[in-house]
Structures are given as structure tokens and as C-alpha cells.
Design a protein around this motif. Structure first.
Motif, mmCIF file in Angstrom:
data_model
loop_
_atom_site.group_PDB
_atom_site.id
_atom_site.type_symbol
_atom_site.label_atom_id
_atom_site.label_comp_id
_atom_site.label_asym_id
_atom_site.label_seq_id
_atom_site.Cartn_x
_atom_site.Cartn_y
_atom_site.Cartn_z
ATOM 1 N N LEU A 38 0.729 -1.128 0.371
ATOM 2 C CA LEU A 38 0.438 -0.306 0.533
ATOM 3 C C LEU A 38 0.897 1.886 -0.297
ATOM 4 C CD1 LEU A 38 -2.725 -1.288 2.371
ATOM 5 C CD2 LEU A 38 -3.035 -0.609 -0.662
ATOM 6 N N ALA A 39 1.894 0.975 0.543
ATOM 7 C CA ALA A 39 2.810 2.125 0.580
ATOM 8 C C ALA A 39 3.783 2.579 -0.530
ATOM 9 C CB ALA A 39 4.172 2.192 2.025
ATOM 10 N N ILE A 40 3.737 1.080 -1.346
ATOM 11 C CA ILE A 40 4.952 1.410 -2.534
ATOM 12 C C ILE A 40 3.887 1.963 -3.574
ATOM 13 C CG2 ILE A 40 5.521 -0.004 -4.316
ATOM 14 C CD1 ILE A 40 5.993 -1.986 -2.152
ATOM 15 N N SER A 41 2.185 1.434 -3.388
ATOM 16 C CA SER A 41 1.570 2.177 -4.455
ATOM 17 C C SER A 41 1.671 4.065 -4.544
ATOM 18 C CB SER A 41 -0.030 1.790 -4.369
ATOM 19 O OG SER A 41 -0.997 2.407 -3.006
ATOM 20 N N LYS A 42 1.128 3.854 -3.311
ATOM 21 C CA LYS A 42 1.217 5.571 -3.600
ATOM 22 C C LYS A 42 2.675 6.214 -3.459
ATOM 23 C CE LYS A 42 -2.609 5.419 0.316
ATOM 24 N NZ LYS A 42 -3.746 6.784 -0.019
ATOM 25 N N MET A 43 3.676 5.975 -3.175
ATOM 26 C CA MET A 43 4.758 6.600 -3.412
ATOM 27 C C MET A 43 5.257 6.096 -4.832
ATOM 28 S SD MET A 43 6.681 4.729 -0.077
ATOM 29 C CE MET A 43 8.114 6.295 -0.001
ATOM 30 N N ARG A 44 4.403 5.839 -5.944
ATOM 31 C CA ARG A 44 5.163 5.606 -6.884
ATOM 32 C C ARG A 44 5.287 6.041 -8.093
ATOM 33 N NH1 ARG A 44 5.541 -1.045 -8.784
ATOM 34 N NH2 ARG A 44 8.208 -0.685 -8.958
ATOM 35 N N VAL A 45 4.951 7.298 -7.804
ATOM 36 C CA VAL A 45 4.298 8.504 -8.790
ATOM 37 C C VAL A 45 5.377 9.557 -8.634
ATOM 38 C CG1 VAL A 45 2.200 8.134 -7.738
ATOM 39 C CG2 VAL A 45 3.684 9.410 -6.372
ATOM 40 N N ASP A 52 -1.171 12.077 0.554
ATOM 41 C CA ASP A 52 -0.674 10.896 1.048
ATOM 42 C C ASP A 52 0.657 10.681 2.259
ATOM 43 O OD1 ASP A 52 -2.895 10.231 -0.863
ATOM 44 O OD2 ASP A 52 -1.393 9.922 -2.642
ATOM 45 N N ILE A 53 0.616 11.986 2.182
ATOM 46 C CA ILE A 53 2.055 11.549 3.370
ATOM 47 C C ILE A 53 2.010 11.011 4.479
ATOM 48 C CG2 ILE A 53 4.501 12.944 4.723
ATOM 49 C CD1 ILE A 53 4.902 12.733 1.517
ATOM 50 N N GLU A 54 0.470 11.247 5.545
ATOM 51 C CA GLU A 54 0.799 10.758 6.516
ATOM 52 C C GLU A 54 0.148 9.569 6.479
ATOM 53 O OE1 GLU A 54 -2.241 11.197 10.559
ATOM 54 O OE2 GLU A 54 -1.835 12.172 8.557
ATOM 55 N N SER A 55 -0.847 8.520 5.635
ATOM 56 C CA SER A 55 -0.974 7.475 5.200
ATOM 57 C C SER A 55 0.603 6.895 4.123
ATOM 58 C CB SER A 55 -2.044 7.311 4.112
ATOM 59 O OG SER A 55 -2.510 6.587 3.382
ATOM 60 N N ILE A 56 1.053 6.985 3.484
ATOM 61 C CA ILE A 56 2.356 6.107 3.474
ATOM 62 C C ILE A 56 2.998 5.568 5.287
ATOM 63 C CG2 ILE A 56 4.562 6.232 1.927
ATOM 64 C CD1 ILE A 56 3.253 8.344 0.150
ATOM 65 N N ASN A 57 3.387 6.975 5.826
ATOM 66 C CA ASN A 57 4.059 6.906 6.843
ATOM 67 C C ASN A 57 3.220 5.810 7.282
ATOM 68 O OD1 ASN A 57 5.901 7.643 9.019
ATOM 69 N ND2 ASN A 57 3.613 8.274 10.355
ATOM 70 N N ASN A 58 1.881 6.417 7.746
ATOM 71 C CA ASN A 58 0.626 5.084 8.504
ATOM 72 C C ASN A 58 1.299 3.525 8.414
ATOM 73 O OD1 ASN A 58 0.572 7.281 10.497
ATOM 74 N ND2 ASN A 58 -1.997 6.851 8.576
ATOM 75 N N HIS A 59 0.933 3.444 6.539
ATOM 76 C CA HIS A 59 1.457 1.940 6.368
ATOM 77 C C HIS A 59 2.591 1.553 6.783
ATOM 78 C CE1 HIS A 59 -2.598 2.064 4.066
ATOM 79 N NE2 HIS A 59 -1.964 2.863 3.147
ATOM 80 N N ILE A 60 4.137 2.471 7.167
ATOM 81 C CA ILE A 60 5.198 2.160 7.007
ATOM 82 C C ILE A 60 5.490 1.777 8.406
ATOM 83 C CG2 ILE A 60 7.422 2.392 7.445
ATOM 84 C CD1 ILE A 60 7.116 4.058 4.044
ATOM 85 N N ILE A 61 4.700 2.129 8.865
ATOM 86 C CA ILE A 61 5.227 2.221 10.323
ATOM 87 C C ILE A 61 3.770 0.901 10.978
ATOM 88 C CG2 ILE A 61 3.703 3.357 12.805
ATOM 89 C CD1 ILE A 61 5.064 6.358 12.238
ATOM 90 N N LYS A 62 2.954 0.286 10.779
ATOM 91 C CA LYS A 62 2.524 -0.405 10.300
ATOM 92 C C LYS A 62 3.354 -2.133 10.330
ATOM 93 C CE LYS A 62 -1.339 -2.894 11.399
ATOM 94 N NZ LYS A 62 -2.948 -2.645 11.750
ATOM 95 N N ALA A 63 4.181 -1.334 8.823
ATOM 96 C CA ALA A 63 4.794 -2.758 8.531
ATOM 97 C C ALA A 63 5.848 -3.201 9.611
ATOM 98 C CB ALA A 63 5.513 -2.259 7.483
ATOM 99 N N LEU A 97 12.540 -0.248 5.642
ATOM 100 C CA LEU A 97 11.550 0.999 6.220
ATOM 101 C C LEU A 97 11.682 1.748 6.221
ATOM 102 C CD1 LEU A 97 9.142 -2.578 7.393
ATOM 103 C CD2 LEU A 97 9.060 -1.808 5.326
ATOM 104 N N LEU A 98 12.856 1.902 7.635
ATOM 105 C CA LEU A 98 12.586 3.542 8.144
ATOM 106 C C LEU A 98 13.053 4.494 6.897
ATOM 107 C CD1 LEU A 98 13.123 5.297 10.626
ATOM 108 C CD2 LEU A 98 15.958 3.977 11.208
ATOM 109 N N THR A 99 14.592 3.668 6.419
ATOM 110 C CA THR A 99 15.202 4.815 4.764
ATOM 111 C C THR A 99 13.589 4.913 4.310
ATOM 112 O OG1 THR A 99 17.423 3.404 5.585
ATOM 113 C CG2 THR A 99 16.439 4.902 3.379
ATOM 114 N N ALA A 100 13.499 4.398 3.886
ATOM 115 C CA ALA A 100 11.796 4.739 2.546
ATOM 116 C C ALA A 100 11.016 5.525 3.118
ATOM 117 C CB ALA A 100 11.354 3.378 2.753
ATOM 118 N N ASN A 101 10.494 4.599 4.625
ATOM 119 C CA ASN A 101 9.501 6.655 5.122
ATOM 120 C C ASN A 101 10.290 7.618 5.015
ATOM 121 O OD1 ASN A 101 7.395 7.415 6.141
ATOM 122 N ND2 ASN A 101 7.588 6.521 8.294
ATOM 123 N N LEU A 102 11.924 7.979 5.255
ATOM 124 C CA LEU A 102 12.484 8.849 5.613
ATOM 125 C C LEU A 102 12.415 9.467 4.598
ATOM 126 C CD1 LEU A 102 15.212 8.095 8.110
ATOM 127 C CD2 LEU A 102 12.557 9.058 8.463
#
Length: 146
Positions: A38-45, A52-63, A97-102
């Protein structure tokens, strides 16, 4: 919350409470892969929308929480070298995951998603080849219901 979503949530909760330890591991992998994808799909733009920043963060934190739960489930005494190797892999996952999120870069997530899918497949094969107890005695603290 509608009746259907309440029923689905109740079913999922019951599934988790009555699952074998091996099945719980598969559930964690499944949910972790889902969150990462889900995070990938929102970041692949070309440019991530601010909404979408908060949503991406939430998906990565959940992972990350799921990976941490997988780490906590390792029995280093019984698992020996395999458990130690899995701990190293899970640590790598959390770092990626941390690297991707930052950096808001989906590329590290691709690697983690792929490796988690491979681990899922191995665990599934193990469960198919070996009978396991029906009732889990392990407490899992991550709410995978979402």
C-alpha cells in the motif's frame, strides 16, 4: 461501522485468537506485505501528493510494528542459528522501512516486500508439511484488523 464490516472484524479477531502459532506468523507476513505494498502504491508517482504523506507513514509504521512482532516471536534458545538469521533479516527490514519512510523512496520497500513474500512462502510450505496444534498459546500484540 456497518454490520458487514463489524462481522468481518469479528471474524478476523476470532481467526487470530484461534490460529496456530505458525498460522499467526503467516497472518503477520500477509499483513506486513499488504501494508508495504500500500505504501509502495502511494509512493510510485513522480511527486507524492501532500495528502498521501501521512498515509504512507502510517502504512510503513504498521509494517514496522509487524516486523517487530515477528522479532519478538523468535525463540533464540530453541531457534538457534535460524532464529539469529531471521533476527538479522528482520532488523534489515526495519532499517529499509525507516530509510524508505524518511526519504519517501519506494525502492527499499520493493526489496522488503519481495523478501517477506519469500519468507511467507517458506513458512507456508513448512506448515503444509508438518501438522501444528490448532490453538495458539502465543499472545500477539499487533492488531492486524487495521
Amino acid at each position: 461501522m456497518s454490520y458487514n464490516s463489524q462481522a468481518a472484524a469479528a471474524y478476523k479477531e476470532t481467526s487470530v485468537k484461534t490460529a496456530s502459532p505458525g498460522s499467526l506468523i503467516l497472518m503477520l507476513y500477509t499483513e506486513g506485505i499488504k501494508e508495504i505494498n500500500l505504501a509502495i502504491s502511494k509512493m510510485r508517482v513522480p511527486k507524492i501528493p501532500a495528502k498521501d504523506i501521512e498515509s504512507i507513514n502510517n502504512h510503513i509504521i504498521k509494517a514496522q510494528e509487524i516486523i517487530t512482532e515477528l522479532m519478538a516471536a523468535l525463540d533464540m534458545d530453541i531457534g538457534g542459528e535460524i532464529a539469529a538469521n531471521l533476527l538479522s533479516i528482520y532488523s534489515y527490514f526495519n532499517q529499509q522501512l525507516l530509510t524508505a519512510n524518511l526519504k519517501k523512496d519506494y525502492k527499499p520497500l520493493l526489496d522488503v516486500s519481495s523478501m517477506m513474500q519469500e519468507l511467507y512462502d517458506v513458512w507456508k510450505q513448512i506448515l503444509v508439511s508438518q501438522p501444528v496444534p490448532q490453538r495458539a498459546e502465543v499472545s500477539v500484540g499487533v492488531n492486524i484488523a487495521g
